[in-house]
Design an enzyme around this catalytic site. Sequence first.
Site, PDB file in Angstrom:
ATOM      1  N   GLU A  52     -10.828 -39.624 -34.949  1.00  0.00           N
ATOM      2  CA  GLU A  52     -10.956 -38.289 -35.543  1.00  0.00           C
ATOM      3  C   GLU A  52     -11.132 -38.407 -37.056  1.00  0.00           C
ATOM      4  O   GLU A  52     -10.674 -39.383 -37.670  1.00  0.00           O
ATOM      5  CB  GLU A  52      -9.687 -37.489 -35.219  1.00  0.00           C
ATOM      6  CG  GLU A  52      -9.682 -36.079 -35.794  1.00  0.00           C
ATOM      7  CD  GLU A  52      -8.569 -35.204 -35.209  1.00  0.00           C
ATOM      8  OE1 GLU A  52      -7.658 -35.723 -34.544  1.00  0.00           O
ATOM      9  OE2 GLU A  52      -8.635 -33.971 -35.433  1.00  0.00           O
ATOM     10  N   ASN A 199     -11.401 -28.505 -27.965  1.00  0.00           N
ATOM     11  CA  ASN A 199     -10.232 -29.390 -28.028  1.00  0.00           C
ATOM     12  C   ASN A 199      -8.990 -28.526 -28.164  1.00  0.00           C
ATOM     13  O   ASN A 199      -8.927 -27.674 -29.058  1.00  0.00           O
ATOM     14  CB  ASN A 199     -10.314 -30.322 -29.247  1.00  0.00           C
ATOM     15  CG  ASN A 199      -8.985 -31.040 -29.501  1.00  0.00           C
ATOM     16  OD1 ASN A 199      -8.621 -31.947 -28.767  1.00  0.00           O
ATOM     17  ND2 ASN A 199      -8.254 -30.611 -30.526  1.00  0.00           N
ATOM     18  N   GLU A 200      -8.039 -28.711 -27.300  1.00  0.00           N
ATOM     19  CA  GLU A 200      -6.777 -27.957 -27.386  1.00  0.00           C
ATOM     20  C   GLU A 200      -7.056 -26.494 -27.693  1.00  0.00           C
ATOM     21  O   GLU A 200      -6.508 -25.916 -28.649  1.00  0.00           O
ATOM     22  CB  GLU A 200      -5.824 -28.603 -28.408  1.00  0.00           C
ATOM     23  CG  GLU A 200      -5.471 -30.032 -28.018  1.00  0.00           C
ATOM     24  CD  GLU A 200      -4.293 -30.645 -28.754  1.00  0.00           C
ATOM     25  OE1 GLU A 200      -3.802 -30.041 -29.726  1.00  0.00           O
ATOM     26  OE2 GLU A 200      -3.861 -31.737 -28.341  1.00  0.00           O
ATOM     27  N   TYR A 276       1.576 -36.748 -25.701  1.00  0.00           N
ATOM     28  CA  TYR A 276       2.039 -37.829 -26.583  1.00  0.00           C
ATOM     29  C   TYR A 276       3.473 -38.214 -26.232  1.00  0.00           C
ATOM     30  O   TYR A 276       4.232 -37.390 -25.709  1.00  0.00           O
ATOM     31  CB  TYR A 276       1.992 -37.363 -28.045  1.00  0.00           C
ATOM     32  CG  TYR A 276       0.577 -37.277 -28.597  1.00  0.00           C
ATOM     33  CD1 TYR A 276      -0.036 -38.397 -29.152  1.00  0.00           C
ATOM     34  CD2 TYR A 276      -0.141 -36.092 -28.543  1.00  0.00           C
ATOM     35  CE1 TYR A 276      -1.323 -38.331 -29.653  1.00  0.00           C
ATOM     36  CE2 TYR A 276      -1.442 -36.008 -29.044  1.00  0.00           C
ATOM     37  CZ  TYR A 276      -2.022 -37.139 -29.599  1.00  0.00           C
ATOM     38  OH  TYR A 276      -3.302 -37.082 -30.092  1.00  0.00           O
ATOM     39  N   GLU A 331      -5.996 -37.632 -24.951  1.00  0.00           N
ATOM     40  CA  GLU A 331      -5.108 -37.898 -26.095  1.00  0.00           C
ATOM     41  C   GLU A 331      -3.770 -38.347 -25.548  1.00  0.00           C
ATOM     42  O   GLU A 331      -3.098 -37.582 -24.845  1.00  0.00           O
ATOM     43  CB  GLU A 331      -4.947 -36.665 -26.995  1.00  0.00           C
ATOM     44  CG  GLU A 331      -6.164 -36.394 -27.848  1.00  0.00           C
ATOM     45  CD  GLU A 331      -5.935 -35.330 -28.919  1.00  0.00           C
ATOM     46  OE1 GLU A 331      -4.795 -35.203 -29.424  1.00  0.00           O
ATOM     47  OE2 GLU A 331      -6.907 -34.621 -29.236  1.00  0.00           O
ATOM     48  N   GLN A 380      -4.722 -43.043 -32.094  1.00  0.00           N
ATOM     49  CA  GLN A 380      -6.144 -43.053 -32.320  1.00  0.00           C
ATOM     50  C   GLN A 380      -6.569 -44.477 -32.637  1.00  0.00           C
ATOM     51  O   GLN A 380      -5.732 -45.355 -32.775  1.00  0.00           O
ATOM     52  CB  GLN A 380      -6.502 -42.112 -33.447  1.00  0.00           C
ATOM     53  CG  GLN A 380      -6.199 -40.649 -33.133  1.00  0.00           C
ATOM     54  CD  GLN A 380      -6.859 -39.673 -34.096  1.00  0.00           C
ATOM     55  OE1 GLN A 380      -7.643 -40.036 -34.953  1.00  0.00           O
ATOM     56  NE2 GLN A 380      -6.504 -38.384 -33.942  1.00  0.00           N
TER      57      GLN A 380
HETATM   58  O1  AHR Z   1      -4.381 -36.771 -32.603  1.00  0.00           O
HETATM   59  C1  AHR Z   1      -3.911 -35.854 -33.548  1.00  0.00           C
HETATM   60  C2  AHR Z   1      -4.043 -34.425 -33.067  1.00  0.00           C
HETATM   61  O2  AHR Z   1      -3.224 -34.222 -31.953  1.00  0.00           O
HETATM   62  C3  AHR Z   1      -5.391 -33.987 -32.575  1.00  0.00           C
HETATM   63  O3  AHR Z   1      -6.237 -33.615 -33.601  1.00  0.00           O
HETATM   64  C4  AHR Z   1      -5.060 -32.805 -31.722  1.00  0.00           C
HETATM   65  O4  AHR Z   1      -5.997 -32.611 -30.701  1.00  0.00           O
HETATM   66  C5  AHR Z   1      -3.678 -33.130 -31.187  1.00  0.00           C
HETATM   67  O5  AHR Z   1      -2.809 -32.079 -31.317  1.00  0.00           O
END
Ligand code: AHR
Length: 525
Positions: A52, A199-200, A276, A331, A380
């Site tokens: 990103e 995205n999201e 995450y 992600e 990432q």
């Molecule tokens: O990876 C960091 C961020 O986490 C991304 O931009 C977003 O999609 C997520 O919330």
Amino acid sequence: MPRSSLLVCAAAILRATYSLAAQGTDSIVELRVDASHPGPTIDRNIFGQFAEHLGNGVYDGIWVGKDSTIPNVRGIRSDVVEALRALHVPNVRWPGGCFADEYHWRDGIGPAGVRKTTVNADWGGVLEPNSFGTDEYMDFISQIGSEAYISVNVGSGTPAEAAAWMAYMTADPATSAGKERAANGHPAPYRVKYLGIGNESWGCGGAMTPDYYVSQLKIYARFARNYNPMQSGDQAMRRIAVGADGSKTDYVEAVMRAWHDKVWSWDIEGVSLHSYTSAGWPPAHPSTHFGDSEYTAFLKDALNMEGLIAQHSRLMDQYDPQKKIPLVVDEWGAWLAPLPGSNPGFLVQQNSLRDAILAALNLDIFARHADRVRMANIAQMINVLQAMIMTDRERMVLTPTYYVFRMYAPFQDAALIPVQVDAGGRRSGALPRVDAIAARDTHGKLWLAAVNLDPERPVRIRASFAGTSVRIARGQVLTAGHVDSVNTFDSPRLVQPVPIEGAASAGALVLDLPAKSVSVLQVQP
Ligand code: AHR
């Protein structure tokens, strides 16, 4: 290999041997590997990456500019390219993330002088020079031998902008869009293998209700067309809809229902899941200087991925029992507290042995769900969150997570082989003792990956293989002195793999796994 590296390797082998002898293998874990029943293919795309426009992920991490003193090819740093080529990265998701829903592709094409300078409002409010745009991204993935995974702007863009971007990338050189691409140096259409539609969108992508998002999805899925004539049949572009925020099911439900009831005019080929490992929110756990209890809590949190995937798979099964639509975990990874002194908007964290083990456990989970999870992207790639690589001007360091991805490369497109782990009821605190997967690769070779989660005790595994004879297993093991051991610019080789070997005894493969380790071995008859 330079002499200094040989010495480091030898020292590491000695350390691993010493620690096994010193700690004693106080228990045996039985593995039953049924090589006679290969399962689904472990899609190589589960080893995907995410880059990103965030902090030093793209600028410095990938792009240094053509005039840089750092060795580069057309502005893309050569050390990073060489390191990534060894991972066989299947796809790179770009340009975001939250950034994608504010990205206007026209800002990043054409000669340097016409590119817009904008503000990266999502990540630190820093200036975005747009020097790395579509053509540079395509050059980058071509240099590392990867496929494009583009996220289009649904949040602040329009269907027309997305359609024009797709035309720029994929239309015939005789079209106006193709001529513009040719004028920027690339007459042939690019391949866009994967397209993320937003995205999201439930969060930073516009906080849309599921129904509102689905109405947008139908429009983008129809009009963001891929014109590349080489992309038909199994090469056709796959469109990925926004799906789950962790355990929340509303988006997956709405998207899958719409897909199930759809008319001919639109389609999708994937639904996303973002999750995450942070052991609480906002991320506050340090990436350095932690001990065994923190390690255990974190890995326990990581193992929740199993339940999340099972939950969303069950829901998707209701609308798609044939599993045509993959769950795309685009992600995932450890999200830790920013390193002290770093810009909190840059999401800079260290990467320890613990994170490498976390990566292996997640890859194992994705592999075990190979029938539904056919793509995943760790967050990432460089300098951000759970990165493969860290750079500091001309210096580069490979993280423990990098080595796990390199060791697991044989599992790309291999056939999953069921493994039953019987740890005899022995558990390490809240953690299972051992995690393992097996697979047969496209050349017919048999591979075993085994993680010893115990932070202190080595373990002996005895693996029986139904359906094949076994004589020896050779491969690599990744471990280190401490759960929080890291590689730094000054000591870049503290955590790196060393050889490991096991041999058959009484018909089973016997292998000693050091405490807190990841091993990948080729099992030979
Ligand atoms: O990876 C960091 C961020 O986490 C991304 O931009 C977003 O999609 C997520 O919330």
